[in-house]
Design an enzyme around this catalytic site. Structure first.
Site, mmCIF file in Angstrom:
data_model
loop_
_atom_site.group_PDB
_atom_site.id
_atom_site.type_symbol
_atom_site.label_atom_id
_atom_site.label_comp_id
_atom_site.label_asym_id
_atom_site.label_seq_id
_atom_site.Cartn_x
_atom_site.Cartn_y
_atom_site.Cartn_z
ATOM 1 C CG HIS A 68 -3.845 9.289 -0.482
ATOM 2 N ND1 HIS A 68 -4.484 10.150 0.390
ATOM 3 C CD2 HIS A 68 -4.656 8.216 -0.621
ATOM 4 C CE1 HIS A 68 -5.629 9.607 0.762
ATOM 5 N NE2 HIS A 68 -5.763 8.441 0.174
ATOM 6 C CG HIS A 87 -1.887 1.068 1.317
ATOM 7 N ND1 HIS A 87 -1.983 1.908 2.403
ATOM 8 C CD2 HIS A 87 -2.857 1.454 0.454
ATOM 9 C CE1 HIS A 87 -2.965 2.776 2.207
ATOM 10 N NE2 HIS A 87 -3.508 2.517 1.035
ATOM 11 C CD GLU A 103 -3.088 1.864 -3.050
ATOM 12 O OE1 GLU A 103 -4.079 2.589 -3.301
ATOM 13 O OE2 GLU A 103 -2.111 2.242 -2.373
#
Length: 279
Positions: A64, A22, A49
């Protein structure tokens, strides 16, 4: 799954659970940095990810948040800044924000789960996939099904894709309520361009990942990936339940769990790597 993105066999040809790092792997808060992505790959992870945002002048970044404020020493909305300004920001004061181009070229074996965070990144994401011809290496996802489908419509070749929040919610809530034929008929239309359901263990008080959920997904030839799992016991429980993949911040921990279960694809030289986290 027939798409190349999901092909993850061991030496005997068994499909292994997909282990996904992640935002890469970092114990030092260097999320979505090349250092974190390289650390994940160094641990043996094939799947990373990440998230995409686009600068005011069209450069696709792996980042993000909408703004630089939380994780970098910079300030401002990514979509309102030119790439040259964003390039001066440092994640946790240390690492530059990588571009999509950098990741796909510097880590050519990595497969990328791309979360398209805003409408301004629809065209830039599709253009980057086309430019590098990495359709086989990416899975396109978004909380918004409309945004995800907008990317897919711009691509010249099929890519793996996972459902947005609304589709996942319909699948979760209607699965136990509808007769099986009606549920299958409806979901084949709702999820017509979906190959994976990427979900948390629960939404609030509503359990999501159950034996019934997994059975219904597999019945429709969908894989189930669960995020974001950082506890070894929970990893074991979900794998025993039959999930097809796990997204984690603790790539080191998930690797050890999969090794213990005989489900980790060892590569030459991996066995001597230290088990601890890398930045």
């Amino acid at each position: 799954m027939s798409l190349p993105f999901f092909e993850h066999p061991d030496d005997a040809g068994r499909q292994l659970p997909i282990a996904m790092a992640h935002r890469g792997f970092s114990a030092e808060g260097l999320e979505n940095s090349m250092a974190a992505f390289r650390a994940g790959v160094d641990l043996g992870f094939r799947y990373l990810e990440t998230d995409v945002h686009t600068t005011a002048d069209g450069v696709l970044l792996l980042f993000h948040d909408e703004t630089l404020d939380r994780v970098t020493d910079g300030r401002g909305r990514v979509a309102e800044l030119p790439a040259a300004d964003v390039a001066r920001a440092r994640i946790n004061g240390r690492e530059p924000i990588p571009t999509f181009d950098e990741l796909v070229t510097q880590l050519p074996e990595a497969r990328l789960n791309l979360d398209v965070k805003d409408w301004g990144s629809v065209r830039s994401t599709a253009a980057a996939i086309e430019r590098h011809q990495v359709h086989h290496r990416v899975l396109v996802t978004s909380f918004s099904d409309r945004r995800r489908r907008a990317v897919l419509k711009l691509l010249s070749q099929p890519v793996a894709s996972s459902a947005g929040v609304a589709s996942n919610a319909l699948f979760t809530l209607l699965g136990p309520a509808l007769p099986r034929p009606a549920f299958r008929w409806l979901m084949r239309r709702v999820l017509r361009d979906v190959h994976a359901l990427q979900v948390p263990v629960r939404y609030g008080r509503v359990p999501v990942v159950t034996t019934g959920f997994i059975r219904r997904a597999h019945d429709l030839d969908l894989v189930v990936h669960v995020w974001t799992i950082n506890d070894a016991g929970e990893m074991h429980r979900l794998l025993q339940l039959g999930v097809d993949g796990i997204v984690t911040d603790r790539a080191d921990l998930l690797r050890d769990v999969l090794r213990a279960r005989g489900q980790w694809p060892e590569r030459p030289g991996q066995g001597n790597r230290p088990p601890g986290p890398a930045a």
